[in-house]
Design a protein around this motif. Structure first.
Motif, mmCIF file in Angstrom:
data_model
loop_
_atom_site.group_PDB
_atom_site.id
_atom_site.type_symbol
_atom_site.label_atom_id
_atom_site.label_comp_id
_atom_site.label_asym_id
_atom_site.label_seq_id
_atom_site.Cartn_x
_atom_site.Cartn_y
_atom_site.Cartn_z
ATOM 1 N N ASP A 142 0.812 -1.101 0.155
ATOM 2 C CA ASP A 142 0.146 0.145 -0.044
ATOM 3 C C ASP A 142 0.912 1.172 0.035
ATOM 4 O O ASP A 142 0.561 2.390 0.131
ATOM 5 C CB ASP A 142 -0.901 0.023 1.187
ATOM 6 N N GLY A 143 2.297 1.015 0.031
ATOM 7 C CA GLY A 143 3.191 2.275 -0.074
ATOM 8 C C GLY A 143 3.435 2.789 1.125
ATOM 9 O O GLY A 143 4.477 3.397 1.409
ATOM 10 N N HIS A 144 2.934 2.169 2.067
ATOM 11 C CA HIS A 144 3.537 2.580 3.669
ATOM 12 C C HIS A 144 4.545 1.714 3.892
ATOM 13 O O HIS A 144 4.934 0.656 3.108
ATOM 14 C CB HIS A 144 2.461 2.189 4.638
ATOM 15 N N ASN A 145 5.327 2.029 4.859
ATOM 16 C CA ASN A 145 6.876 1.366 5.098
ATOM 17 C C ASN A 145 7.521 1.226 3.855
ATOM 18 O O ASN A 145 7.866 0.353 3.588
ATOM 19 C CB ASN A 145 6.411 0.190 5.776
ATOM 20 N N THR A 146 7.723 2.385 3.550
ATOM 21 C CA THR A 146 8.144 2.738 2.031
ATOM 22 C C THR A 146 9.617 2.191 1.679
ATOM 23 O O THR A 146 9.577 1.151 0.655
ATOM 24 C CB THR A 146 7.992 4.040 1.446
ATOM 25 N N GLU A 147 10.272 2.336 2.618
ATOM 26 C CA GLU A 147 11.755 1.497 2.274
ATOM 27 C C GLU A 147 11.680 -0.164 2.167
ATOM 28 O O GLU A 147 12.302 -0.598 1.286
ATOM 29 C CB GLU A 147 12.713 2.149 3.298
ATOM 30 N N ALA A 148 11.063 -0.698 3.273
ATOM 31 C CA ALA A 148 10.867 -1.827 3.210
ATOM 32 C C ALA A 148 10.081 -2.331 1.965
ATOM 33 O O ALA A 148 10.315 -3.600 1.489
ATOM 34 C CB ALA A 148 10.148 -2.301 4.398
ATOM 35 N N ALA A 149 9.156 -1.635 1.573
ATOM 36 C CA ALA A 149 8.413 -2.139 0.402
ATOM 37 C C ALA A 149 9.059 -2.043 -1.002
ATOM 38 O O ALA A 149 8.878 -2.952 -1.590
ATOM 39 C CB ALA A 149 6.926 -1.067 0.415
ATOM 40 N N THR A 169 -2.199 6.877 -2.494
ATOM 41 C CA THR A 169 -1.584 8.224 -2.290
ATOM 42 C C THR A 169 -0.244 8.210 -2.653
ATOM 43 O O THR A 169 0.616 7.342 -2.477
ATOM 44 C CB THR A 169 -1.769 8.326 -0.517
ATOM 45 N N ILE A 170 0.381 9.582 -3.080
ATOM 46 C CA ILE A 170 1.654 9.512 -3.585
ATOM 47 C C ILE A 170 2.287 9.881 -2.273
ATOM 48 O O ILE A 170 2.577 10.925 -1.570
ATOM 49 C CB ILE A 170 1.730 10.584 -4.524
ATOM 50 N N ARG A 171 3.466 8.893 -2.150
ATOM 51 C CA ARG A 171 4.393 9.040 -0.973
ATOM 52 C C ARG A 171 6.055 9.088 -1.535
ATOM 53 O O ARG A 171 6.146 8.502 -2.694
ATOM 54 C CB ARG A 171 4.360 7.701 0.017
ATOM 55 N N GLY A 173 9.103 8.445 -2.685
ATOM 56 C CA GLY A 173 9.724 6.900 -3.020
ATOM 57 C C GLY A 173 8.887 5.876 -3.569
ATOM 58 O O GLY A 173 9.683 4.947 -3.899
ATOM 59 N N ILE A 174 7.785 6.349 -3.931
ATOM 60 C CA ILE A 174 6.746 5.251 -4.392
ATOM 61 C C ILE A 174 7.111 4.878 -5.992
ATOM 62 O O ILE A 174 6.734 3.912 -6.243
ATOM 63 C CB ILE A 174 5.239 5.850 -4.264
ATOM 64 N N GLU A 175 7.952 5.724 -6.459
ATOM 65 C CA GLU A 175 8.149 5.409 -7.799
ATOM 66 C C GLU A 175 9.033 4.379 -7.791
ATOM 67 O O GLU A 175 9.273 3.767 -8.968
ATOM 68 C CB GLU A 175 8.959 6.858 -8.523
ATOM 69 N N LYS A 176 10.124 4.082 -6.849
ATOM 70 C CA LYS A 176 10.872 2.980 -6.820
ATOM 71 C C LYS A 176 9.948 1.563 -6.541
ATOM 72 O O LYS A 176 10.407 0.540 -6.946
ATOM 73 C CB LYS A 176 11.846 3.034 -5.801
ATOM 74 N N ILE A 177 8.809 1.596 -5.934
ATOM 75 C CA ILE A 177 8.079 0.396 -5.743
ATOM 76 C C ILE A 177 7.149 0.397 -7.235
ATOM 77 O O ILE A 177 7.093 -0.782 -7.809
ATOM 78 C CB ILE A 177 6.843 0.873 -4.861
ATOM 79 N N ILE A 178 6.830 1.465 -7.841
ATOM 80 C CA ILE A 178 6.311 1.177 -9.355
ATOM 81 C C ILE A 178 7.124 0.460 -10.469
ATOM 82 O O ILE A 178 6.577 -0.110 -11.130
ATOM 83 C CB ILE A 178 5.730 2.669 -9.726
ATOM 84 N N GLU A 179 8.425 0.827 -10.017
ATOM 85 C CA GLU A 179 9.385 0.250 -10.882
ATOM 86 C C GLU A 179 9.202 -1.275 -11.172
ATOM 87 O O GLU A 179 9.566 -1.855 -12.130
ATOM 88 C CB GLU A 179 10.743 0.177 -10.691
ATOM 89 N N ASN A 180 8.701 -1.985 -9.900
ATOM 90 C CA ASN A 180 8.723 -3.381 -9.660
ATOM 91 C C ASN A 180 7.243 -3.948 -9.629
ATOM 92 O O ASN A 180 6.912 -4.948 -9.043
ATOM 93 C CB ASN A 180 9.672 -3.779 -8.607
ATOM 94 N N THR A 181 6.485 -3.313 -9.962
ATOM 95 C CA THR A 181 4.976 -3.502 -10.023
ATOM 96 C C THR A 181 4.332 -4.084 -11.168
ATOM 97 O O THR A 181 4.589 -3.891 -12.122
ATOM 98 C CB THR A 181 4.172 -2.189 -9.543
ATOM 99 N N ASP A 182 3.622 -5.218 -10.981
ATOM 100 C CA ASP A 182 3.157 -5.807 -12.153
ATOM 101 C C ASP A 182 1.561 -5.604 -12.244
ATOM 102 O O ASP A 182 0.917 -5.549 -13.185
ATOM 103 C CB ASP A 182 3.004 -7.458 -11.500
ATOM 104 N N ILE A 183 0.633 -5.261 -10.957
ATOM 105 C CA ILE A 183 -0.590 -4.771 -11.075
ATOM 106 C C ILE A 183 -0.600 -3.332 -10.573
ATOM 107 O O ILE A 183 -0.475 -3.190 -9.066
ATOM 108 C CB ILE A 183 -1.400 -5.958 -10.220
ATOM 109 N N PHE A 184 -1.110 -2.242 -11.301
ATOM 110 C CA PHE A 184 -0.638 -1.139 -10.817
ATOM 111 C C PHE A 184 -2.093 -0.403 -11.073
ATOM 112 O O PHE A 184 -2.472 0.250 -12.094
ATOM 113 C CB PHE A 184 0.156 -0.379 -11.953
ATOM 114 N N THR A 193 -3.097 13.277 -10.161
ATOM 115 C CA THR A 193 -1.958 14.167 -9.734
ATOM 116 C C THR A 193 -0.667 13.642 -10.281
ATOM 117 O O THR A 193 0.316 14.418 -10.652
ATOM 118 C CB THR A 193 -1.810 13.910 -8.133
ATOM 119 N N TRP A 194 -0.425 12.347 -10.406
ATOM 120 C CA TRP A 194 0.830 11.719 -10.868
ATOM 121 C C TRP A 194 1.052 11.997 -12.528
ATOM 122 O O TRP A 194 2.173 12.344 -12.712
ATOM 123 C CB TRP A 194 0.811 10.175 -10.690
ATOM 124 N N THR A 195 -0.208 11.870 -13.119
ATOM 125 C CA THR A 195 0.011 12.258 -14.658
ATOM 126 C C THR A 195 -0.064 13.600 -15.019
ATOM 127 O O THR A 195 0.204 13.960 -16.211
ATOM 128 C CB THR A 195 -0.924 11.291 -15.410
#
Length: 306
Positions: A142-149, A169-171, A173-184, A193-195
């Protein structure tokens, strides 16, 4: 029985809380109203999503942390009562657990939420059991605990585990999670907001740049839209026709979870959207984010008759 003694298919990592929920005749501003109904139950986007998967019959575990207080006791016991494995969770000493206060407007079922992390320090990558992550079929974030995620998503991607991101929610560092996301799947707010596109179809096309296997946007009571890469078109799915709506708390969390569960089974985007809409809609029939979560039999019967 701990997770390493059995197979865990669905692992959630993120925010968990203890929720204080009140159903009100209206949400007051500078005046008072009498509570119609009140309850206390576990909450948090990834935690509720994990409970939703458990209700659907999937083996589940949750990765997060709580404090050594009464709220932490309640968070853990609520998860364990739903057969969610909590053996990979941390309990931080001398810390207060996250809580949330949820006000539900009875006429509409819409809600207002105020929350706090408590005094907990964020989960570190070194505190995540990566063997559990690698052994799963799907990792839900869910984007929380971002570094661990971020670390867990990268590890999951290397191991061929589907990464399912609830992008509400845009947090930082979330772009680094998105890099490895399959279902977005994102919320309307996140997409716009992002686009920087107000038109959701245009926003969806820009979200495709992330390179996920599945890209979509949830639009609340209006349903959801996603990109059908196989046929090169945008597909739409309405929200489930469920009434009366009591409380929409957790509907988005539930949609993301149910989509991931069904997509694992069938690999079909529209069928997974339809299934997720049904699960999220059925959840809204009861007060709280979890009380109304349906089991698989209830969902299948609903879809067969609708």
């Amino acid at each position: 029985m701990s997770w390493n003694q059995k197979k865990i298919d669905f692992v959630g990592l993120g925010f968990c809380s203890n929720d204080y929920i009140s159903l009100l005749p209206e949400i007051p501003i500078d005046h008072k109203v009498q509570i119609i109904e009140h309850l206390i139950q576990g909450g948090g986007p990834a935690a509720t999503a994990t409970v939703a998967a458990a209700r659907l019959g999937v083996s589940t575990a949750f990765v997060g942390m709580v404090g050594d207080d009464d709220a932490g006791n309640r968070i853990l016991s609520d998860l364990e009562a739903e057969k969610v494995d909590t053996s990979a969770m941390l309990r931080r000493g001398n810390s207060t657990s996250p809580i949330a206060y949820c006000w539900i407007d009875q006429p509409t079922g819409k809600r207002s939420i105020a929350w706090t992390r408590g005094s907990l320090k964020e989960l570190l990558p070194s505190e995540v059991d990566m063997e559990l992550i690698r052994s799963a079929k799907i990792l839900h974030l869910d984007g929380h605990n971002t570094e661990a995620a971020i670390a867990a998503a990268a590890e999951a991607r290397k191991a061929g585990v589907l990464v399912n991101l609830d992008a509400g929610t845009i947090r930082p560092g979330i772009e680094k999670i998105i890099e490895n996301t399959d279902i977005f799947f994102t919320s309307e707010y996140f997409a716009r907001t992002w686009t920087k596109e107000q038109d959701l179809e245009k926003a969806l096309m820009k979200l495709l740049d992330a390179g996920a296997k599945v890209t979509g946007i949830t639009v609340g009571s209006k349903g959801s839209l996603a990109w059908d890469g196989k046929n090169g078109r945008i597909i739409y799915c309405p929200s489930a026709d469920v009434s009366p709506i009591v409380d929409t708390t957790g509907a988005g969390d539930t949609f993301h979870s149910a989509f991931g569960v069904r997509y694992l089974e069938c690999g079909d985007i529209y069928e997974s959207m339809r299934f997720a809409s049904a699960v999220a809609g059925l959840k809204c029939r009861k007060l709280g984010g979890r009380a109304g979560l349906p089991d698989r039999k209830t969902v299948d019967e609903f879809l067969n008759s609708h």
